[in-house]
Design an enzyme around this catalytic site. Sequence first.
Site, PDB file in Angstrom:
ATOM      1  N   ARG A 147     -52.121   2.672  -8.618  1.00  0.00           N
ATOM      2  CA  ARG A 147     -52.825   2.778 -10.063  1.00  0.00           C
ATOM      3  C   ARG A 147     -54.048   1.338  -9.862  1.00  0.00           C
ATOM      4  O   ARG A 147     -54.422   1.292 -10.498  1.00  0.00           O
ATOM      5  CB  ARG A 147     -51.751   2.744 -11.268  1.00  0.00           C
ATOM      6  CG  ARG A 147     -51.080   4.451 -11.157  1.00  0.00           C
ATOM      7  CD  ARG A 147     -50.763   4.941 -12.810  1.00  0.00           C
ATOM      8  NE  ARG A 147     -49.217   3.619 -12.575  1.00  0.00           N
ATOM      9  CZ  ARG A 147     -48.685   3.862 -13.407  1.00  0.00           C
ATOM     10  NH1 ARG A 147     -48.834   4.444 -14.244  1.00  0.00           N
ATOM     11  NH2 ARG A 147     -47.338   2.850 -13.080  1.00  0.00           N
TER      12      ARG A 147
ATOM     13  N   HIS B 226     -35.635  10.703   7.461  1.00  0.00           N
ATOM     14  CA  HIS B 226     -36.664   9.747   8.318  1.00  0.00           C
ATOM     15  C   HIS B 226     -35.401  10.700   9.373  1.00  0.00           C
ATOM     16  O   HIS B 226     -35.378  10.034  11.154  1.00  0.00           O
ATOM     17  CB  HIS B 226     -36.629   9.311   7.764  1.00  0.00           C
ATOM     18  CG  HIS B 226     -35.219   7.962   7.712  1.00  0.00           C
ATOM     19  ND1 HIS B 226     -35.017   7.886   7.060  1.00  0.00           N
ATOM     20  CD2 HIS B 226     -35.675   7.113   8.425  1.00  0.00           C
ATOM     21  CE1 HIS B 226     -34.214   6.541   6.807  1.00  0.00           C
ATOM     22  NE2 HIS B 226     -33.792   6.433   7.648  1.00  0.00           N
TER      23      HIS B 226
ATOM     24  N   LYS C  88     -35.636  10.529  14.263  1.00  0.00           N
ATOM     25  CA  LYS C  88     -35.053   9.786  14.891  1.00  0.00           C
ATOM     26  C   LYS C  88     -34.650  10.210  16.611  1.00  0.00           C
ATOM     27  O   LYS C  88     -34.438  10.882  16.707  1.00  0.00           O
ATOM     28  CB  LYS C  88     -33.720   8.906  14.498  1.00  0.00           C
ATOM     29  CG  LYS C  88     -33.902   7.998  13.676  1.00  0.00           C
ATOM     30  CD  LYS C  88     -32.476   7.175  12.984  1.00  0.00           C
ATOM     31  CE  LYS C  88     -32.700   7.028  11.918  1.00  0.00           C
ATOM     32  NZ  LYS C  88     -33.368   5.570  11.659  1.00  0.00           N
TER      33      LYS C  88
ATOM     34  N   ASP D  52     -27.610   9.022  -1.617  1.00  0.00           N
ATOM     35  CA  ASP D  52     -28.975   7.396  -1.292  1.00  0.00           C
ATOM     36  C   ASP D  52     -28.494   8.390   0.237  1.00  0.00           C
ATOM     37  O   ASP D  52     -29.664   8.369   1.061  1.00  0.00           O
ATOM     38  CB  ASP D  52     -28.673   6.476  -1.607  1.00  0.00           C
ATOM     39  CG  ASP D  52     -29.405   5.615  -0.585  1.00  0.00           C
ATOM     40  OD1 ASP D  52     -30.862   6.091  -0.725  1.00  0.00           O
ATOM     41  OD2 ASP D  52     -28.958   4.651   0.179  1.00  0.00           O
TER      42      ASP D  52
ATOM     43  N   HIS E 209     -29.282  12.656   4.833  1.00  0.00           N
ATOM     44  CA  HIS E 209     -28.885  11.602   6.748  1.00  0.00           C
ATOM     45  C   HIS E 209     -27.360  11.881   7.357  1.00  0.00           C
ATOM     46  O   HIS E 209     -27.098  12.416   8.373  1.00  0.00           O
ATOM     47  CB  HIS E 209     -28.958  10.021   6.225  1.00  0.00           C
ATOM     48  CG  HIS E 209     -29.862   9.395   5.605  1.00  0.00           C
ATOM     49  ND1 HIS E 209     -31.135  10.169   5.726  1.00  0.00           N
ATOM     50  CD2 HIS E 209     -30.418   8.146   4.818  1.00  0.00           C
ATOM     51  CE1 HIS E 209     -32.515   9.038   5.368  1.00  0.00           C
ATOM     52  NE2 HIS E 209     -31.692   8.501   4.821  1.00  0.00           N
TER      53      HIS E 209
ATOM     54  N   LYS F  46     -22.451  -0.176   2.572  1.00  0.00           N
ATOM     55  CA  LYS F  46     -23.493  -0.894   2.547  1.00  0.00           C
ATOM     56  C   LYS F  46     -22.204  -1.804   2.681  1.00  0.00           C
ATOM     57  O   LYS F  46     -21.752  -1.879   2.481  1.00  0.00           O
ATOM     58  CB  LYS F  46     -24.744  -1.104   1.423  1.00  0.00           C
ATOM     59  CG  LYS F  46     -25.302  -0.329   1.159  1.00  0.00           C
ATOM     60  CD  LYS F  46     -26.782  -0.452   0.746  1.00  0.00           C
ATOM     61  CE  LYS F  46     -28.114   0.753   0.685  1.00  0.00           C
ATOM     62  NZ  LYS F  46     -28.397   0.982   2.340  1.00  0.00           N
TER      63      LYS F  46
END
Length: 511
Positions: free
Chosen positions: A50, A183, A187, A241, A246, A346
């Site tokens: 934008r 993604h 790999k 997440d 994954h 994490k």
Amino acid sequence: MNPSVANLPIQLVIFGGTGDLARRKLVPAVARLTRAGLPEARIQVVGVGRRDWSDAAFRTTLRDAFPPHEASAFDAIAQDVHYRSADVADVESLETLRTELDALAGRRETGRLCYLALRPGLFGTAVALLRAAGIVHRHDHEGGGFRRVVVEKPFGHDLASARALNDAVHRELDEHQVLRIDHYLGKETVRNLLGLRFHNAVFEPVWNRHHVELVQITVAETIGVEQGRAGYYDGTGAMRDVVQNHVLQLLALVAMEPPSSLDADAVRNQKVEVLRALSPLDPADAPRLGVRARYGPAIAGGTTLRGYLDEEGVAPDSTTETFVAVRAEIDNWRWRGVPFLLRHGKRMPKRFTEVQVQFRMPPIQLFNQPDGMSAAAYRRALSDGSLCEIRPNVLTIGIQPDERIGLSFGVKRPGPEMLMAQAALEFDYRAHFGVEPADAYERLLLDAINGDATLFLRADEIEASWRYCDSVLAAWREPGAVPLHEYPAGTWGPEAADRLFQGCEGGWSRG
Ligand code: BG6
């Protein structure tokens, strides 16, 4: 690849072009592909956002993100990089954009890849308006042009929203035009899971419940919730997440049946079968089979690490998890009864992603059992660590950052006694091939251009993954049913996660 598109100029239109993904991943991937002469045709990059930027300002921002020694790779593509401003939620602005994109492409047929690096809430609207504005359309051009849309994760927030989004997308586009990214599938080491399993006949006979005691899959990260991400993360959590996508993709590749070919649908048919066979978590079993936690403040190596609740943008009364461990089961002929221990967190002490396939112990222990000790006492001594020579064989597949495969086994120690010690066969990607594995986005962009959907998620795969995750998330919603533990930042997560090994040898890998 359809031969008619082999030389087609490609227009990569990045919606959310001023964002991090374009700067850190997509444009560097285009620069590296171009340097390698891939694809044969030239790629024109058009960033769309934008903000009112010029081509020059866009190029400068992108170039600054390259390490100085690689900036020449950007310079080589700079003249093919453009910026146009438009709003994906406004059809008129997209119509103007379409005219600009056609002008940039010139008169030739073009393969157009629209990359939605946008807030997930915008995906459905964006696809509808891109089609309404004629930027994409359902059918490929005569002469071999194509129109495809690449969608970043997260695809939905639960099963219902993922279904609604799939329906919205299918109203505008055919499934083969939609490339849903995970993604991890780009790999090298993840792609090699297929290679390892289906090129080496030695594994297949033992790859089942008769020989495998358990499989553990870990995605451990040292980073916490990075600056500017809490807005997304606090409403998402570790399960949505990383596990939903994954981790479950790794599980699908480890557990799938051999496909009949490497054709995209042959591979994805087998993956979806596994995901559908995941037993939903029964709320009654949730406290026993799943653990959730968030990192708390800690001091590690002289540095103070913030707790999750102190991260900028996190709600003070947040109950979002940053760590999850679940004991999943695949209810099919091959895997019934084999625990799949899945863990992601994490702010753990070490960054590593790994799959471990742990084989069953021999039915009788001939070695190392001291005279006079019963088999039961011996097994207890092994599991409490007082005797530790004999371990099950473990096949470790290091996904990152150590790209390796290792097989542990026992060997006789030198000396007069028949005592065994642990040894390992090791393979290291970098050392063996002498190259850095390519970044996942290079592979995925190239496949998207070539129309190879093998490494992208099909609608039914996404829905099957959500079905399982929803069952875990629903159990967590029951008040008080499953506590939210806290672990000091920089540690391995709550001790409660260890109990998921109940009845099995071993414990969580530390990478
Ligand atoms: C992303 C998650 O999909 O994957 C991030 O949104 C996570 O939270 C990242 O950090 C991990 O990816 P990688 O490739 O660094 O393991």
